[in-house]
Design an enzyme around this catalytic site. Structure first.
Site, mmCIF file in Angstrom:
data_model
loop_
_atom_site.group_PDB
_atom_site.id
_atom_site.type_symbol
_atom_site.label_atom_id
_atom_site.label_comp_id
_atom_site.label_asym_id
_atom_site.label_seq_id
_atom_site.Cartn_x
_atom_site.Cartn_y
_atom_site.Cartn_z
ATOM 1 N N GLU A 132 33.670 19.513 59.509
ATOM 2 C CA GLU A 132 33.610 20.866 59.623
ATOM 3 C C GLU A 132 33.803 22.013 59.194
ATOM 4 O O GLU A 132 35.165 22.204 59.055
ATOM 5 C CB GLU A 132 32.169 21.266 60.827
ATOM 6 C CG GLU A 132 31.276 20.159 61.635
ATOM 7 C CD GLU A 132 31.338 20.484 62.768
ATOM 8 O OE1 GLU A 132 31.226 22.063 63.070
ATOM 9 O OE2 GLU A 132 30.366 19.925 63.008
ATOM 10 N N TYR B 124 39.946 19.141 50.811
ATOM 11 C CA TYR B 124 38.661 17.808 51.354
ATOM 12 C C TYR B 124 38.195 16.913 50.208
ATOM 13 O O TYR B 124 38.060 16.241 50.146
ATOM 14 C CB TYR B 124 37.875 18.525 52.564
ATOM 15 C CG TYR B 124 38.232 19.377 53.591
ATOM 16 C CD1 TYR B 124 39.357 19.017 53.796
ATOM 17 C CD2 TYR B 124 37.730 20.829 53.495
ATOM 18 C CE1 TYR B 124 40.157 18.982 55.616
ATOM 19 C CE2 TYR B 124 38.458 21.011 55.244
ATOM 20 C CZ TYR B 124 39.170 20.816 55.479
ATOM 21 O OH TYR B 124 39.951 21.544 56.572
#
Length: 165
Positions: free
Chosen positions: A119, A131
């Protein structure tokens, strides 16, 4: 120890090693520098005491008790999640986060994990870019998940498949 150099001319001033419980004071310190609600040293000790939790620390080269950043993850059966990742402000944007995530991905490959979740705060564009480069995709969100100085911010739920489903 995982040596780091991304390309023939790149030179990093840190090394990545597996976490040890003796690192908990460093983890707490970096976490306090990077998160509004930092975890305690005791929380890190408790996590590292769990069989399913593992992690890596980036140490400044030549300074064995230093810390530039760390990552904690959990692996249960074949599904993993990043519990937290933090890089000291002085070492951000120097490849530390990428190196830590690379260490996690290598470890999970060796463990034959199939999926990795994490998250990230929707306001953290630098982390989101990292990411994306590492192959994560958005699979959901948690509205008003993080408490920030400006109010509440959503958490983006990201996934990277590590092996064919």
């Amino acid at each position: 120890m995982i040596g780091l150099s991304f390309g023939p001319f790149a030179r990093r001033n840190f090394v990545v090693e597996p976490l040890d419980p003796a690192d908990c004071p460093h983890l707490q310190q970096i976490h306090a520098q990077t998160f509004q609600h930092p975890w305690s040293e005791e929380a890190f000790h408790a996590l590292l005491g769990q069989d399913t939790v593992f992690g890596f620390i980036a140490r400044l080269e030549g300074r064995p008790r230093s810390a530039a950043g760390f990552v904690l993850a959990r692996l249960v059966v074949d599904e993993a999640e990043i519990l937290t990742i933090a890089v000291s402000p002085a070492m951000q944007r120097k490849g530390v986060g990428h190196a830590l995530m690379d260490a996690v991905l290598r470890h999970l490959h060796g463990e034959r994990a199939r999926t990795l979740f994490l998250e990230v705060d929707q306001a953290n564009s630098a982390a989101q870019a990292l990411y994306r480069r590492l192959g994560f995709i958005k699979v959901g969100d948690r509205p008003a998940y993080y408490e920030t100085r400006e109010g509440r911010s959503a958490a983006l739920i990201l996934r990277r498949d590590l092996a064919p489903r």
